[in-house]
Every structure is written in structure tokens, then in C-alpha cells.
Design a protein around this motif. Structure first.
Motif, PDB file in Angstrom:
ATOM      1  N   PHE A 116       6.853  15.748 -10.732  1.00  0.00           N
ATOM      2  CA  PHE A 116       6.942  16.127  -9.313  1.00  0.00           C
ATOM      3  C   PHE A 116       6.071  15.233  -8.430  1.00  0.00           C
ATOM      4  CE2 PHE A 116       8.000  19.999 -11.659  1.00  0.00           C
ATOM      5  CZ  PHE A 116       9.298  20.182 -11.195  1.00  0.00           C
ATOM      6  N   GLY A 117       5.998  13.978  -8.834  1.00  0.00           N
ATOM      7  CA  GLY A 117       5.204  13.028  -8.044  1.00  0.00           C
ATOM      8  C   GLY A 117       6.032  12.444  -6.908  1.00  0.00           C
ATOM      9  N   GLU A 118       5.346  12.026  -5.875  1.00  0.00           N
ATOM     10  CA  GLU A 118       6.029  11.522  -4.686  1.00  0.00           C
ATOM     11  C   GLU A 118       5.341  10.231  -4.257  1.00  0.00           C
ATOM     12  OE1 GLU A 118       6.199  13.348  -0.453  1.00  0.00           O
ATOM     13  OE2 GLU A 118       6.602  14.922  -1.925  1.00  0.00           O
ATOM     14  N   VAL A 119       6.094   9.189  -4.056  1.00  0.00           N
ATOM     15  CA  VAL A 119       5.496   7.925  -3.624  1.00  0.00           C
ATOM     16  C   VAL A 119       5.920   7.649  -2.185  1.00  0.00           C
ATOM     17  CG1 VAL A 119       5.304   5.454  -4.091  1.00  0.00           C
ATOM     18  CG2 VAL A 119       5.565   7.057  -5.979  1.00  0.00           C
ATOM     19  N   THR A 120       4.955   7.503  -1.304  1.00  0.00           N
ATOM     20  CA  THR A 120       5.308   7.218   0.102  1.00  0.00           C
ATOM     21  C   THR A 120       4.578   5.966   0.578  1.00  0.00           C
ATOM     22  OG1 THR A 120       3.581   8.800   0.668  1.00  0.00           O
ATOM     23  CG2 THR A 120       5.842   9.549   0.948  1.00  0.00           C
ATOM     24  N   ILE A 157       7.890   3.479 -10.721  1.00  0.00           N
ATOM     25  CA  ILE A 157       6.880   4.542 -10.614  1.00  0.00           C
ATOM     26  C   ILE A 157       7.539   5.830 -10.131  1.00  0.00           C
ATOM     27  CG2 ILE A 157       4.767   5.253  -9.419  1.00  0.00           C
ATOM     28  CD1 ILE A 157       3.915   2.317  -9.511  1.00  0.00           C
ATOM     29  N   ARG A 158       8.449   5.712  -9.183  1.00  0.00           N
ATOM     30  CA  ARG A 158       9.180   6.897  -8.688  1.00  0.00           C
ATOM     31  C   ARG A 158       9.909   7.581  -9.845  1.00  0.00           C
ATOM     32  NH1 ARG A 158      10.884   4.667  -3.160  1.00  0.00           N
ATOM     33  NH2 ARG A 158       9.208   5.529  -1.907  1.00  0.00           N
ATOM     34  N   ARG A 159      10.555   6.759 -10.682  1.00  0.00           N
ATOM     35  CA  ARG A 159      11.363   7.322 -11.766  1.00  0.00           C
ATOM     36  C   ARG A 159      10.472   8.022 -12.784  1.00  0.00           C
ATOM     37  NH1 ARG A 159      14.093   2.751 -13.317  1.00  0.00           N
ATOM     38  NH2 ARG A 159      12.991   2.645 -15.293  1.00  0.00           N
ATOM     39  N   PRO A 184       0.818  -1.205   0.000  1.00  0.00           N
ATOM     40  CA  PRO A 184       0.000   0.000   0.000  1.00  0.00           C
ATOM     41  C   PRO A 184       0.859   1.265   0.000  1.00  0.00           C
ATOM     42  CG  PRO A 184      -0.008  -1.044   2.171  1.00  0.00           C
ATOM     43  CD  PRO A 184       0.866  -1.871   1.304  1.00  0.00           C
ATOM     44  N   VAL A 185       0.617   2.135  -0.941  1.00  0.00           N
ATOM     45  CA  VAL A 185       1.369   3.396  -1.003  1.00  0.00           C
ATOM     46  C   VAL A 185       0.436   4.573  -1.306  1.00  0.00           C
ATOM     47  CG1 VAL A 185       3.525   2.353  -1.817  1.00  0.00           C
ATOM     48  CG2 VAL A 185       1.847   3.185  -3.463  1.00  0.00           C
ATOM     49  N   THR A 186       0.947   5.758  -1.077  1.00  0.00           N
ATOM     50  CA  THR A 186       0.219   6.970  -1.462  1.00  0.00           C
ATOM     51  C   THR A 186       1.056   7.689  -2.498  1.00  0.00           C
ATOM     52  OG1 THR A 186      -0.724   7.170   0.717  1.00  0.00           O
ATOM     53  CG2 THR A 186      -0.745   9.142  -0.618  1.00  0.00           C
ATOM     54  N   TYR A 187       0.417   8.076  -3.585  1.00  0.00           N
ATOM     55  CA  TYR A 187       1.106   8.878  -4.601  1.00  0.00           C
ATOM     56  C   TYR A 187       0.555  10.287  -4.544  1.00  0.00           C
ATOM     57  CZ  TYR A 187       2.197  10.931  -9.126  1.00  0.00           C
ATOM     58  OH  TYR A 187       2.616  11.799 -10.097  1.00  0.00           O
ATOM     59  N   LYS A 188       1.439  11.252  -4.444  1.00  0.00           N
ATOM     60  CA  LYS A 188       1.018  12.655  -4.448  1.00  0.00           C
ATOM     61  C   LYS A 188       1.708  13.345  -5.596  1.00  0.00           C
ATOM     62  CE  LYS A 188       0.148  13.813   0.281  1.00  0.00           C
ATOM     63  NZ  LYS A 188       0.827  14.241   1.478  1.00  0.00           N
ATOM     64  N   ILE A 221      -7.394  17.512  -5.247  1.00  0.00           N
ATOM     65  CA  ILE A 221      -7.540  18.691  -4.394  1.00  0.00           C
ATOM     66  C   ILE A 221      -6.830  19.835  -5.102  1.00  0.00           C
ATOM     67  CG2 ILE A 221      -7.159  19.620  -2.074  1.00  0.00           C
ATOM     68  CD1 ILE A 221      -6.557  16.475  -1.434  1.00  0.00           C
ATOM     69  N   ALA A 222      -7.616  20.788  -5.588  1.00  0.00           N
ATOM     70  CA  ALA A 222      -7.084  21.899  -6.383  1.00  0.00           C
ATOM     71  C   ALA A 222      -6.215  21.335  -7.509  1.00  0.00           C
ATOM     72  CB  ALA A 222      -6.335  22.879  -5.504  1.00  0.00           C
ATOM     73  N   ALA A 223      -4.932  21.635  -7.531  1.00  0.00           N
ATOM     74  CA  ALA A 223      -4.102  21.152  -8.641  1.00  0.00           C
ATOM     75  C   ALA A 223      -3.277  19.942  -8.233  1.00  0.00           C
ATOM     76  CB  ALA A 223      -3.207  22.277  -9.120  1.00  0.00           C
ATOM     77  N   GLU A 224      -3.693  19.293  -7.137  1.00  0.00           N
ATOM     78  CA  GLU A 224      -2.921  18.163  -6.647  1.00  0.00           C
ATOM     79  C   GLU A 224      -3.753  16.877  -6.712  1.00  0.00           C
ATOM     80  OE1 GLU A 224       0.177  17.962  -3.057  1.00  0.00           O
ATOM     81  OE2 GLU A 224      -1.891  17.596  -2.459  1.00  0.00           O
ATOM     82  N   VAL A 225      -3.088  15.800  -7.012  1.00  0.00           N
ATOM     83  CA  VAL A 225      -3.777  14.500  -7.048  1.00  0.00           C
ATOM     84  C   VAL A 225      -3.177  13.603  -5.969  1.00  0.00           C
ATOM     85  CG1 VAL A 225      -4.273  12.467  -8.432  1.00  0.00           C
ATOM     86  CG2 VAL A 225      -4.188  14.679  -9.501  1.00  0.00           C
TER      87      VAL A 225
END
Lengths: 193, 312
Positions: free
Chosen positions: B61-65, B53-55, B5-9, B35-39
Motif C-alpha cells: 500500500f505504498g504510494e510514490v508522489t 518502485i510503484r509496482r 525527488p519523490v515522496t514515498y508514503k 509517524i505511528a504506523a506510517e512511513v
């Protein structure tokens, strides 16, 4: 907490007492009641279980007048009131309507009220009493103590007079003689019930 | 293939590239928020492909946590819905856990508050048992918690995390029979937690819930589920068009061992049972479809491999 002369929470569990001191402070602060209480002693024993709050009240003489939240500027036959705090606007308008009639009172926008041809000068209008906060004081105090007391404590006995008050709550039937307990707690503050 | 399970922002620009990528790699998107200009995508992705996916998302400017609480449904049990207990601290935690991917529901017994008078009805107990984990928010007095704990935990089969005013050590000492997790110093308070210490406590609760969830995941891994809940979610989304008309924020709520489908049981249970997963295996073969005690929803309980002898 400077406004209160004496404020203690007594409880067999020290951590519980600290939490309840914070809750009491927050609730009284939120409801703007710190200015009316002069001494307050709270006793909670979750083992019995019982919650007792006793205290003394300060004399509140201040009534809210028009001048406290508005300024009146007379220009020829009309008086313009500029409102700085809307909280008392509705009761003020009600008094104006009653006194002068609706046709003489006009409110062009949120913060302005204009009076036309009224039989009073600006000074008299500024002196009008709009509200008396002490009217709802007991109601507010009881509400606040209901919030402070643990929620399950629904059996209550409360006594509020102009100077002193006591509030006892429990989830079980209250003992018939609460006066001894109440006087004990009053004595801790150096007061008589 | 293990799904994590991860979150992508990331930004909204070209976020569909990421969605396609996750789906192509065999991952599943559990929730999508714009949310506004963010997914924000809460998803399950294959463990080996996280770096890929990170690459690919770097130029966007995506971030996987990591977010271990994605795909869990947590019951936050507040002793009542009165102002005494809400919005602090129950809603504080419920909201905080939502931000890191959990689906939290507030559950409140009708007669929860008090010491002797506190009780839990069978309906409330069943609703709590439909979740993966329950977080019980107690008050400030240890004698009170000690007294009411046996009455409140009776019949609750899901792991319980106890939240209460006394410190963690005291909670561990007074709670019999033991709970799965304990977080102390968070009892009843009536103001918004703003200080670092107060917010730190929320992190502590999350850490404890995560620990319990991970433990439950390990238990499940010993006898794996016949089908992944996220896969069932995708299937239902494809085969039951009515789910798209549900206005609830998560029409299909993924749980660790099942799925909550927010459609009326009587109308849709039959259709759900008949959905084919693959090679003629239907949902009815690998899962139990039962009415939920929450409104008239459907609860899909996925059976483990030991019962069905199939993994799809």
C-alpha cells in the motif's frame, strides 16, 4: 460584529483597510473585547505613517460572583461548592482563605471546594465578589491595539478613560498636536473626544 | 541517470524492503519519518525506476508522489518573530512546505518590521544566502512594501519569492528591482486559515516556489555539479559517525547545490575534507567547506563541473 454599534477602518488603500478590518475583528474577538467596545474608528495612513484608533466604551458593571461559576450546597455543618468554570477558582480560594482561614477550606478535587463550620450561609457565599474584569480592561485594550497596529509603529500615545479612548501610533515622532486629528476621527462617529 | 525527488508514503510493515530497493537502484533517502504506523520517505530515485518502485510497493500500500521541493532548503523570512506576524501566515507556509518535502527555516530580521525603520543586518543577509530560495513575507500595505523592498533585498543573492497583502499584479508593479516570484493576497492576518480559499493560497505559494526551484534546477543543469548533494550526504553519514549523535531533525540538510552539516566546524571540517568519494577524489577536491553563519555548522558548497573538471 453585531455587538459593535459603529466599526469602520479608514485607509487610502482599500485592500489594506479590508485586511485591517479583519485583523481588528480577530484580535478583539480573541481577547473577548467586543463586548466592551461600543464604537470604533480606525484610521491608517501608511504613507505618513500613522495609525489612529478612537472609540467609545460600554459601561461594564458586571462583577464576577461565586454564583456565576459555582453552586453552593449546604449539608449540616459543611457547604459544598461545585465549580463549573475553573477560571476564577484561584482568586475564589484566596478570598476564602482570607475570610475563613485555611483550616476551614478544603479542595478534595478540581471541581469541588468544601467549607467547614463557616460563619456564612450558602447564599452569602454565592454572593461573594471574586473578580472585577474592568480592573484589567485598559491593560487588555492597550495590548489588543498594540497587536492590531502595524508592528513597526512603536511610538505611541494613548488616552483611555471610562467612556472613551484614543490610541495613536507611528514609527516616526508623533506630531505635537494630535488633538485635532483625534477629534476629527471622533466626529466621524458622531462623538466628541 | 537523472535522479528525481519523490515522496514515498506507506505502511511500516516491510518498509525496509523499499529502503533497500531505493538504495540498490542508486537512489538516496534524504529524510525518513515514522509517524505511528506510517512511513514517509523523502528521497531521490532514478527517473526510470519510479514505475518499478510503484509496482513493488503496491502490495504494501505504498504510494510514490512527485515532490519537487525535496532536497531544497527554503528560508521563510518573517518580518519579526512577534505575535503580529507569527504563527500566521509565515508558519502556515513553513509547515505546509515541510509536508511536501522542503526543509524550511524561519529567518527573522531583528529590525524587520516597519517602513522607514526596516533593515537587514549582514548576518541575517548571510543566513538567508545560505538557503536555496527565500520567501519574504510582507504586510498588507503596498506603499509600505514598495518602500522597504530595496532595503530588504540588498545583498540577497538567492531567488526571492515575495508574499504580500496586495494582489499579485500590484506586487509585480510595485516591486523594483524585480523578484523571482510573487504571491499576492497573503499579507498579515491573525487567525488560522481554515477555508478552502485560504488553504488554496498556500498551494499557490508552493506552486510559485516550485516554479522558481525548477528554474534554478535548470540553471544548475547547464553546468552540473561535480557530485550530487545526496551522494555526499550518504558518504558523510558513513564516514563521520558523530553525525548519528546529533539530535537535530535533519543533521545533514540537503540543498540544491550543497549540504548543511550540523556539526561544529572547528572539530569536523578537516575530517570532512579528507573523505574520499572515489578513485582518490576527496570532498575537498569537488566542494568548498566553509563555516555556516547559522550556529557553528558546516556548509558544503559543491563546485560545478566547469571549475573542477570532474564529475563523480
Amino acid at each position: 460584529m453585531l455587538a459593535i454599534e459603529y466599526f469602520e477602518v479608514e485607509c487610502p488603500e482599500p485592500l489594506g483597510a479590508a485586511y485591517y478590518k479583519q485583523i481588528t475583528n480577530d484580535v478583539l474577538l480573541d481577547h473577548n473585547l467586543l463586548r466592551v467596545i461600543s464604537k470604533l474608528h480606525i484610521f491608517i495612513d501608511p504613507k505618513v505613517p500613522i495609525f489612529v484608533a478612537v472609540g467609545t466604551l460600554k459601561k461594564i458593571t458586571s462583577v464576577v460572583r461565586v454564583r456565576d461559576f459555582a453552586s453552593a450546597n449546604p449539608v449540616s455543618e459543611k457547604i459544598t461548592l461545585v465549580i463549573s468554570d475553573e477560571r476564577y477558582l484561584a482568586p475564589m480560594l484566596k478570598i476564602f482563605w482570607q475570610k475563613f482561614g485555611k483550616d476551614k477550606v478544603e479542595q478534595p478535587d478540581r471541581f469541588t471546594v468544601v467549607l467547614y463550620n463557616v460563619e456564612a450561609d450558602a447564599r452569602e457565599i454565592e454572593d461573594l465578589v471574586v473578580a472585577d474584569p474592568s480592573e484589567s480592561l485598559f491593560k487588555d485594550l492597550i495590548y489588543a491595539f498594540r497587536l492590531i497596529a502595524p508592528e513597526g509603529f512603536r511610538v505611541r500615545s494613548e488616552k483611555f478613560s471610562k467612556e472613551k479612548f484614543s490610541f495613536v501610533a507611528s514609527e516616526d515622532t508623533l506630531a505635537e498636536d494630535l488633538t485635532t486629528l483625534i477629534s476629527e476621527k471622533f466626529a466621524l462617529m458622531g462623538e466628541n473626544p | 541517470m537523472t535522479l528525481v525527488p519523490v515522496t514515498y508514503k506507506g505502511g511500516i510493515y516491510q518498509h525496509d524492503v523499499i529502503i533497500d530497493l531505493i538504495e540498490d537502484l542508486g537512489g538516496y533517502i534524504v529524510q525518513k519519518h515514522i509517524i505511528a504506523a506510517e512511513v514517509v520517505l523523502q528521497c531521490f530515485i532514478p527517473h526510470d525506476d519510479i514505475e518499478l518502485i510503484r509496482r513493488i510497493s503496491k502490495p504494501l500500500f505504498g504510494e510514490v508522489t512527485d515532490s519537487p521541493l525535496v532536497g531544497t532548503e527554503i528560508a521563510v523570512v518573517s518580518m519579526s518573530l512577534e505575535i503580529h506576524h507569527l504563527p500566521h501566515p509565515s508558519c502556515d507556509f513553513a509547515e505546509y512546505a515541510r509536508r511536501i518535502g522542503a526543509k524550511t527555516n524561519m529567518v527573522s530580521p531583528a529590525r524587520g518590521p516597519g517602513k522607514r525603520i526596516s533593515q537587514l543586518s549582514d548576518e541575517e543577509r548571510d543566513v538567508i544566502n545560505e538557503h536555496d530560495v527565500a520567501v519574504l513575507a510582507f504586510g498588507n500595505f503596498e506603499s509600505c512594501i514598495e518602500y522597504k523592498w530595496p532595503a530588504l533585498r540588498r545583498g540577497i543573492e538567492v531567488p526571492i519569492i515575495v508574499m504580500g497583502g496586495p494582489d499579485t499584479e500590484t506586487l509585480k508593479r510595485i516591486i523594483h528591482p524585480a523578484a523571482e516570484g510573487y504571491v499576492g493576497n497573503v499579507g498579515r492576518f491573525m487567525r488560522r486559515g481554515k477555508t478552502e480559499e485560504e488553504i488554496g493560497i498556500l498551494d499557490e505559494i508552493v506552486a510559485e516556489v516550485t516554479r522558481v526551484v525548477e528554474k534554478k534546477r535548470e540553471e544548475i543543469a547547464k553546468d552540473p555539479l561535480s557530485v550530487s548533494p545526496a551522494r555526499l550526504m550518504d558518504l558523510i553519514r558513513e564516514n563521520v559517525p558523530a553525525i548519528h549523535d546529533v539530535t537535530s531533525p535533519t543533521p545533514l540538510t540537503v540543498q540544491m547545490e550543497g549540504l548543511r552539516v550540523k556539526l561544529p566546524y572547528d572539530t569536523f571540517a578537516g575530517a570532512l575534507r579528507k573523505i574520499e568519494i572515489e578513485d582518490g577524489i576527496t570532498i575537498a577536491d569537488v566542494a568548498e567547506i566553509v563555516p555556516s553563519r547559522m550556529r557553528d555548522y558546516i556548509l558544503v558548497k559543491i563546485l560545478p563541473f566547469s571549475e573542477t573538471n570532474t564529475v563523480v
